[in-house]
Design an enzyme around this catalytic site. Structure first.
Site, PDB file in Angstrom:
ATOM      1  N   TYR A 135      -2.740  -2.168  -5.111  1.00 54.19           N
ATOM      2  CA  TYR A 135      -1.631  -2.548  -6.000  1.00 54.19           C
ATOM      3  C   TYR A 135      -0.345  -1.770  -5.745  1.00 54.19           C
ATOM      4  CZ  TYR A 135      -5.765  -4.330  -8.356  1.00 54.19           C
ATOM      5  OH  TYR A 135      -6.962  -4.962  -8.618  1.00 54.19           O
ATOM      6  N   LYS A 165       0.087  -8.319 -10.291  1.00 55.04           N
ATOM      7  CA  LYS A 165      -0.478  -7.120 -10.910  1.00 55.04           C
ATOM      8  C   LYS A 165       0.394  -5.903 -10.595  1.00 55.04           C
ATOM      9  CE  LYS A 165      -4.248  -8.896 -12.699  1.00 55.04           C
ATOM     10  NZ  LYS A 165      -5.590  -8.386 -12.383  1.00 55.04           N
ATOM     11  N   GLU A 178     -18.015 -10.521   3.760  1.00 55.38           N
ATOM     12  CA  GLU A 178     -17.895  -9.507   2.713  1.00 55.38           C
ATOM     13  C   GLU A 178     -18.573 -10.079   1.472  1.00 55.38           C
ATOM     14  OE1 GLU A 178     -15.723  -7.657  -0.825  1.00 55.38           O
ATOM     15  OE2 GLU A 178     -15.642  -9.728  -0.150  1.00 55.38           O
ATOM     16  N   ASP A 190     -13.498 -12.785   2.871  1.00 57.30           N
ATOM     17  CA  ASP A 190     -13.564 -12.264   1.510  1.00 57.30           C
ATOM     18  C   ASP A 190     -14.446 -13.143   0.639  1.00 57.30           C
ATOM     19  OD1 ASP A 190     -12.322 -10.184  -0.298  1.00 57.30           O
ATOM     20  OD2 ASP A 190     -11.740 -11.994  -1.387  1.00 57.30           O
ATOM     21  N   ASN A 191     -15.462 -12.536   0.021  1.00 58.62           N
ATOM     22  CA  ASN A 191     -16.317 -13.227  -0.954  1.00 58.62           C
ATOM     23  C   ASN A 191     -16.849 -14.584  -0.476  1.00 58.62           C
ATOM     24  OD1 ASN A 191     -16.285 -11.293  -3.070  1.00 58.62           O
ATOM     25  ND2 ASN A 191     -14.234 -11.958  -3.645  1.00 58.62           N
ATOM     26  N   ASP A 210      -4.047 -13.066 -11.178  1.00 58.02           N
ATOM     27  CA  ASP A 210      -3.099 -13.373 -10.104  1.00 58.02           C
ATOM     28  C   ASP A 210      -3.724 -14.207  -8.999  1.00 58.02           C
ATOM     29  OD1 ASP A 210      -4.786 -11.269  -9.472  1.00 58.02           O
ATOM     30  OD2 ASP A 210      -3.301 -10.198  -8.262  1.00 58.02           O
TER      31      ASP A 210
END
Length: 689
Positions: free
Chosen positions: A529, A259, A418, A389-390, A354
């Site tokens: 990014y 990205k 998270e 993460d998640n 990505d």
């Protein structure tokens, strides 16, 4: 359960005992239960606590205290214990018939009704026989006093008053408290408590990107930072009082579908990509991004942080860039679409071209084993905290397995979930073993929402430990976009005092508030990014930084044990919906804090705060009466201004957000006789049961 005696509504019990409740070393753990029996004879209860296997000491037996007073539930019993080592503790509530209490109550009522010694002959002999039993159980130092009660009860030459006096003496009563006589003993079910060190439930997190610490070239172009340049940020972070530095993924970043700035699909050769797009030809989850340095450089960074009292938390993001080594070596670990391509991640309307999500069902054994290897590898490199993460997008049984495997060898390792998802998943992940959790605090902004949120995190303290982040790289709430600088100070005050755990994403202290577009919670020029170097020192020197307020909040948190607690959060009534008031009390030290926050960052707000005196130990608590009386007026010290006032039940406050967004009041220390009662929340002694 119901045996010979009834034992019901034991609290805290998580999912019928399927999961352990959560406790903290050095903090009280309150236990309540309803015990009952047929008829009118007295019943009592004992809390039986067993220490973790392998720890010194055996079990403890604590007589539970019944509720008394006008609003009491006479069948409800309470007790606390304070775990002193981490590990799996167990507790149970045993019920037993209390012949001492039965006899004392009956004989007192009959004497008060004017009955004579002749009429009470059987009652006196029943008492004598009971105290003979008690004499055999009594401690050696108490046997003489108990024997004297037996003798007096049978001495017909004495007056009724004198025959009863030894039995009613405080010395004998105390002997019975030390060694009670128990009949009809009924053993309760055993439940577990996962006790963790204070560092697992108390902390101040600071998130930053090491790659943004390289500064700028002479032409203003950002220079990619390294672990060595990131080390230079650590003293500043430690000086603000934070104790945990959290790093987004530090692994190689994928080249395929990388990205560009602001999540664009048209990157240039200069774009650095998202750290969450993990993996490239340079390696995967077990490697570090070459531009950050080497594994040796990371370890040097970690050790530098530890010298400053900072722990390092590492992101554990179980997902892959298309060019991650796993994608080529183990395509079975991903979801293959009908056209033969691997599915990328989506969270409609967001698309993550990505990133490939992992599929945990196609080769569970192989994938589970590899993730365990990776986590243990970073533990060997000194990481003891993982921000996951998640996790709600991965199978629950996977997390139960992984966390159990890690904790079997490294019980102090912390996992932060998270997971912004529905409550059953939030609490479900916590039950499975996650030490801490993100929460919906970021979106709770008005009084009604914050009140509901505060009540939920206090009542859920036995399983759910929320870490209140004021912002994240993904979340720039509308309140921060439009609320002005006072909103940043207000939200920090709420997060730092409403939970023992809170966090800040770098740039918050600089009041960064520009969204990528109206209605979005994404930052403009998001650091996810691109590189985003900042000059924090210049901003603070110019008075353009929130750092002094963050430093003050963390200093207050360190000094006050009341702010290390979660279950003791109590809301107080205010006359103005733009004012939120709540207190916290430490049941061990008696430290008490009351916070009043102006929720309107643009206007002066004033009104009255009604202090719930029993909730802060200034009056007896219902169900736990005492003879200390009510403190009608008391001193309070506003810690931000160091001004002291005399308060009572009703108190006027005025907060101008241009000068002060919150009062943080130090209340009088709670007397020791009242501290245990404050360990129990209102619902624990509700007379409705």
């Amino acid at each position: 359960m119901t045996g010979r005696l009834g034992i019901d509504n034991v609290s805290p019990v998580i999912s019928l005992g399927q999961y352990p409740a959560k406790g903290v070393v050095g903090q009280v753990f309150p236990v309540s239960a309803t015990v009952w029996r047929e008829g009118h004879d007295a019943v009592s209860a004992t809390l039986v606590v067993r220490r973790p296997a392998g720890s010194r000491g055996g079990r403890a037996k604590i007589t539970m205290t019944p509720e008394t007073g006008d609003n009491a539930n006479p069948d409800r019993r309470h007790a606390v214990f304070t775990p002193d080592v981490p590990g799996i503790w167990t507790f149970r509530v045993d019920a037993w018939a209390d012949p001492a209490a039965t006899w004392y109550d009956a004989i007192a009522k009959k004497v008060n009704a004017g009955q004579s010694a002749e009429t009470l002959a059987n009652d006196l002999e029943v008492g004598a026989r009971f105290f003979e039993r008690a004499e055999h159980k009594a401690a050696r130092a108490d046997t003489a006093a108990v024997h004297a009660a037996v003798t007096a009860l049978r001495d017909e030459s004495l007056s009724l008053e004198d025959r009863l006096a030894p039995a009613f003496s405080e010395e004998v009563r105390e002997a019975l408290r030390r060694r009670p006589v128990r009949d009809l003993h009924t053993r309760g079910l055993e439940f577990q408590v996962h006790v963790e060190p204070l560092s697992s439930s108390y902390g101040a997190w600071y998130e930053f990107f090491p790659r943004s610490t390289g500064g700028r070239a002479e032409d203003g172009t950002p220079i990619h930072g390294t672990f060595r340049t990131a080390e230079k940020e650590l003293p500043r972070i430690a000086d603000m009082g934070f104790d945990t530095v959290y790093l987004p993924p530090i692994h190689p970043i994928g080249e395929v579908n990388r990205k560009g700035k602001n999540n664009s699909l048209t990157p240039t050769s200069e774009d650095v990509g998202s750290p969450w797009a993990i993996g490239s030809a340079a390696g995967g989850h077990d490697a570090v991004h070459p531009e950050l340095g080497t594994v040796k450089d990371f370890i040097h960074f970690r050790k530098a942080a530890e010298k400053l009292g900072l722990k390092v938390a590492l992101d554990l993001a179980l997902q892959c860039a298309p060019d991650h080594p796993w994608a080529a070596a183990h395509p079975e670990w991903f979801t293959v679409l009908p056209d033969g391509s691997i599915a990328y991640a989506e969270n409609p309307p967001k698309k993550y071209q990505d990133i490939y999500p992992l599929n945990f069902d196609t080769d569970a054994q192989g994938l589970y084993s590899e993730v365990l290897r990776v986590v243990r590898l970073w533990i060997e490199r000194g990481v003891r905290i993982f921000r996951v993460d998640n996790p709600h997008t991965k199978p629950a049984n996977f997390w139960a397995w992984l966390i159990h495997e890690i904790h079997s060898t490294d019980p102090d390792v912390v996992f932060l979930a998270e997971a912004f998802t529905r409550p059953p998943r939030l609490y479900g992940l916590a039950k499975l073993g996650f030490t801490q959790s993100y929460s919906y605090f970021t979106w709770k902004t008005n009084k009604e929402e914050l009140t509901e949120f505060a009540e939920s995190i206090a009542s859920g303290a036995d399983v759910f430990r929320p870490n209140l982040f004021v912002n994240t790289p993904d979340i720039l709430h509308e309140s921060l976009q439009k609320g002005g600088r006072a909103m940043f100070a207000q939200r920090a005050a709420l997060a730092a005092t409403m939970s023992p755990l809170w966090g800040v994403y770098s740039g918050y202290e600089l009041y960064e508030h520009e969204p990528v577009r109206e209605g979005s919670e994404e930052y403009l020029d998001s650091e996810k990014y691109e590189l985003r170097p900042r000059d924090f020192d210049a901003a603070e020197a110019a008075g353009e930084s929130l750092a002094p307020w963050l430093r003050f909040l963390n200093d207050v948190r360190r000094q006050h044990p009341a702010l290390h607690q979660q279950r003791n959060l109590h809301l107080h009534e205010t006359s103005n919906d733009s004012l939120l008031a709540y207190s916290r009390v430490d049941p061990i030290t008696g430290d008490a804090i009351l916070v009043v926050v102006n929720l309107d960052s643009r206007s002066i707000q004033e009104g009255s705060v009604t202090v719930d005196l029993p909730a802060v130990g200034l009056a007896p608590k219902p169900g736990f009466p005492d003879d200390l009386g009510i403190q009608d007026s008391f001193p309070v010290t506003d810690l931000p201004t160091e001004q002291t006032y005399t308060w009572s039940t009703e108190n006027y406050v005025r907060l101008d957000p241009d000068f002060q967004v919150a009062h943080i009041f130090q209340l009088p220390t709670v007397p020791e006789e009242r501290r245990t009662a404050l360990a129990f929340r209102d619902e624990d002694y509700d007379p409705r049961g």
